[in-house]
Design a protein around this motif. Sequence first.
Motif, PDB file in Angstrom:
ATOM      1  N   MET A   1       0.815  -1.203   0.000  1.00  0.00           N
ATOM      2  CA  MET A   1       0.000   0.000   0.000  1.00  0.00           C
ATOM      3  C   MET A   1       0.857   1.265   0.000  1.00  0.00           C
ATOM      4  SD  MET A   1      -2.851  -1.388  -0.276  1.00  0.00           S
ATOM      5  CE  MET A   1      -3.742   0.120  -0.402  1.00  0.00           C
ATOM      6  N   GLY A   2       2.164   1.104   0.070  1.00  0.00           N
ATOM      7  CA  GLY A   2       3.043   2.266   0.112  1.00  0.00           C
ATOM      8  C   GLY A   2       2.862   3.077   1.381  1.00  0.00           C
ATOM      9  N   HIS A   3       2.421   2.399   2.428  1.00  0.00           N
ATOM     10  CA  HIS A   3       2.151   3.079   3.704  1.00  0.00           C
ATOM     11  C   HIS A   3       3.350   2.904   4.625  1.00  0.00           C
ATOM     12  CE1 HIS A   3      -0.780   4.955   6.413  1.00  0.00           C
ATOM     13  NE2 HIS A   3      -0.047   4.369   7.346  1.00  0.00           N
ATOM     14  N   ARG A   4       4.149   3.911   4.691  1.00  0.00           N
ATOM     15  CA  ARG A   4       5.352   3.861   5.534  1.00  0.00           C
ATOM     16  C   ARG A   4       4.970   4.066   7.000  1.00  0.00           C
ATOM     17  NH1 ARG A   4      10.314   4.196   3.693  1.00  0.00           N
ATOM     18  NH2 ARG A   4      10.944   5.539   5.409  1.00  0.00           N
ATOM     19  N   HIS A   5       5.493   3.187   7.827  1.00  0.00           N
ATOM     20  CA  HIS A   5       5.297   3.328   9.269  1.00  0.00           C
ATOM     21  C   HIS A   5       6.571   2.803   9.937  1.00  0.00           C
ATOM     22  CE1 HIS A   5       3.583   3.343  13.242  1.00  0.00           C
ATOM     23  NE2 HIS A   5       2.532   3.988  12.745  1.00  0.00           N
ATOM     24  N   PRO A   6       7.581   3.678  10.074  1.00  0.00           N
ATOM     25  CA  PRO A   6       8.892   3.251  10.587  1.00  0.00           C
ATOM     26  C   PRO A   6       8.847   2.527  11.922  1.00  0.00           C
ATOM     27  CG  PRO A   6       9.010   5.480   9.728  1.00  0.00           C
ATOM     28  CD  PRO A   6       7.556   5.095   9.724  1.00  0.00           C
ATOM     29  N   GLU A   7       7.987   2.975  12.832  1.00  0.00           N
ATOM     30  CA  GLU A   7       7.927   2.327  14.149  1.00  0.00           C
ATOM     31  C   GLU A   7       7.456   0.885  14.025  1.00  0.00           C
ATOM     32  OE1 GLU A   7       6.341   5.227  13.415  1.00  0.00           O
ATOM     33  OE2 GLU A   7       7.515   6.700  14.508  1.00  0.00           O
ATOM     34  N   LEU A   8       6.467   0.641  13.170  1.00  0.00           N
ATOM     35  CA  LEU A   8       5.981  -0.727  12.965  1.00  0.00           C
ATOM     36  C   LEU A   8       7.067  -1.583  12.322  1.00  0.00           C
ATOM     37  CD1 LEU A   8       3.735  -2.876  13.006  1.00  0.00           C
ATOM     38  CD2 LEU A   8       3.067  -2.044  10.736  1.00  0.00           C
ATOM     39  N   PHE A   9       7.722  -1.057  11.300  1.00  0.00           N
ATOM     40  CA  PHE A   9       8.759  -1.832  10.623  1.00  0.00           C
ATOM     41  C   PHE A   9       9.900  -2.170  11.582  1.00  0.00           C
ATOM     42  CE2 PHE A   9       6.319  -1.180   7.022  1.00  0.00           C
ATOM     43  CZ  PHE A   9       6.898  -1.712   5.879  1.00  0.00           C
ATOM     44  N   ASP A  10      10.304  -1.219  12.419  1.00  0.00           N
ATOM     45  CA  ASP A  10      11.355  -1.511  13.395  1.00  0.00           C
ATOM     46  C   ASP A  10      10.893  -2.550  14.414  1.00  0.00           C
ATOM     47  OD1 ASP A  10      13.420  -0.036  12.333  1.00  0.00           O
ATOM     48  OD2 ASP A  10      13.118   1.696  13.638  1.00  0.00           O
ATOM     49  N   ALA A  11       9.643  -2.451  14.841  1.00  0.00           N
ATOM     50  CA  ALA A  11       9.115  -3.429  15.804  1.00  0.00           C
ATOM     51  C   ALA A  11       9.089  -4.830  15.182  1.00  0.00           C
ATOM     52  CB  ALA A  11       7.715  -3.017  16.268  1.00  0.00           C
ATOM     53  N   ILE A  12       8.671  -4.910  13.921  1.00  0.00           N
ATOM     54  CA  ILE A  12       8.644  -6.208  13.237  1.00  0.00           C
ATOM     55  C   ILE A  12      10.060  -6.752  13.090  1.00  0.00           C
ATOM     56  CG2 ILE A  12       8.186  -7.319  10.998  1.00  0.00           C
ATOM     57  CD1 ILE A  12       5.560  -5.659  10.919  1.00  0.00           C
ATOM     58  N   ALA A  13      11.000  -5.902  12.702  1.00  0.00           N
ATOM     59  CA  ALA A  13      12.390  -6.355  12.555  1.00  0.00           C
ATOM     60  C   ALA A  13      12.936  -6.877  13.877  1.00  0.00           C
ATOM     61  CB  ALA A  13      13.261  -5.220  12.024  1.00  0.00           C
ATOM     62  N   LYS A  14      12.677  -6.145  14.961  1.00  0.00           N
ATOM     63  CA  LYS A  14      13.192  -6.562  16.276  1.00  0.00           C
ATOM     64  C   LYS A  14      12.651  -7.932  16.684  1.00  0.00           C
ATOM     65  CE  LYS A  14      13.985  -1.953  18.099  1.00  0.00           C
ATOM     66  NZ  LYS A  14      13.429  -0.862  18.896  1.00  0.00           N
ATOM     67  N   VAL A  15      11.387  -8.189  16.388  1.00  0.00           N
ATOM     68  CA  VAL A  15      10.790  -9.478  16.732  1.00  0.00           C
ATOM     69  C   VAL A  15      11.271 -10.567  15.773  1.00  0.00           C
ATOM     70  CG1 VAL A  15       8.590 -10.731  16.811  1.00  0.00           C
ATOM     71  CG2 VAL A  15       8.767  -8.501  17.862  1.00  0.00           C
ATOM     72  N   ALA A  16      11.449 -10.220  14.509  1.00  0.00           N
ATOM     73  CA  ALA A  16      11.816 -11.215  13.496  1.00  0.00           C
ATOM     74  C   ALA A  16      13.264 -11.693  13.623  1.00  0.00           C
ATOM     75  CB  ALA A  16      11.577 -10.647  12.102  1.00  0.00           C
ATOM     76  N   ILE A  17      14.156 -10.806  13.997  1.00  0.00           N
ATOM     77  CA  ILE A  17      15.587 -11.154  14.010  1.00  0.00           C
ATOM     78  C   ILE A  17      15.868 -12.440  14.809  1.00  0.00           C
ATOM     79  CG2 ILE A  17      17.867 -10.409  14.839  1.00  0.00           C
ATOM     80  CD1 ILE A  17      16.997  -7.524  13.918  1.00  0.00           C
ATOM     81  N   PRO A  18      15.417 -12.548  16.045  1.00  0.00           N
ATOM     82  CA  PRO A  18      15.771 -13.772  16.789  1.00  0.00           C
ATOM     83  C   PRO A  18      15.010 -15.026  16.348  1.00  0.00           C
ATOM     84  CG  PRO A  18      14.532 -12.260  18.199  1.00  0.00           C
ATOM     85  CD  PRO A  18      14.779 -11.553  16.902  1.00  0.00           C
ATOM     86  N   ILE A  19      13.945 -14.863  15.560  1.00  0.00           N
ATOM     87  CA  ILE A  19      13.162 -16.037  15.156  1.00  0.00           C
ATOM     88  C   ILE A  19      13.167 -16.257  13.646  1.00  0.00           C
ATOM     89  CG2 ILE A  19      11.649 -15.946  17.191  1.00  0.00           C
ATOM     90  CD1 ILE A  19       9.472 -14.712  15.311  1.00  0.00           C
ATOM     91  N   ILE A  20      14.073 -15.598  12.936  1.00  0.00           N
ATOM     92  CA  ILE A  20      14.082 -15.705  11.470  1.00  0.00           C
ATOM     93  C   ILE A  20      14.237 -17.152  11.007  1.00  0.00           C
ATOM     94  CG2 ILE A  20      16.527 -15.377  10.898  1.00  0.00           C
ATOM     95  CD1 ILE A  20      13.582 -13.532   9.247  1.00  0.00           C
TER      96      ILE A  20
END
Length: 189
Positions: A80-99
């Motif tokens: 959707m081209g909807h940038r939301h930096p806080e959400l993307f950072d939160a997703i990255a932080k959760v994804a990194i240890p469980i990738i």
Amino acid sequence: NAFAKMDQRHPELFDAVAKAAIPIIDSFNSQELANTANAFAKMDHRHPELFDVVAKAAIPIIDTFTTQALANTVNAFAKMGHRHPELFDAIAKVAIPIIDNFNQQDIANTVSAFAATRHSTQTSKLLFTKVSDTITMNAAVLHDSNDMALVAVSYAFMKARHEGNELIGLIGNEVLCRKDELSLDVRQL
């Protein structure tokens, strides 16, 4: 989500759903938040206010999202081209240890979404590094990936300008091994 699964475009209905969902979005669980964003993205129905409240509701409970819900959510925002930096950072932080728990398609969708939105923070760079390390250390991930996932990951790394030369080389070798059975149009490479 049912209308999206049936590929039924009904803008007035989606506007009504958004209007009804916004005041109660904090009561949605992780799957409902992911499904909502994904349905709107699948129908290419832009509703920035809804995406903002989905992000706001998702961040505090992001650690309850499944790997697929994480991938689908970040992918929906990117589509959707909807940038939301806080959400993307939160997703990255959760994804990194469980990738390691992500399947090939979830990995491809996640890194593609980060690259498409040009979300480049220290956290997103760590995510790309973790994905690269995970794939390069486990050849089975590459071997088991479908052709489109291979292309999506390599394109995401190149678009994000992330140093993943070893990964790109491994993907190139995997594609060469499959050259006689590729299910891709060469224009996708």
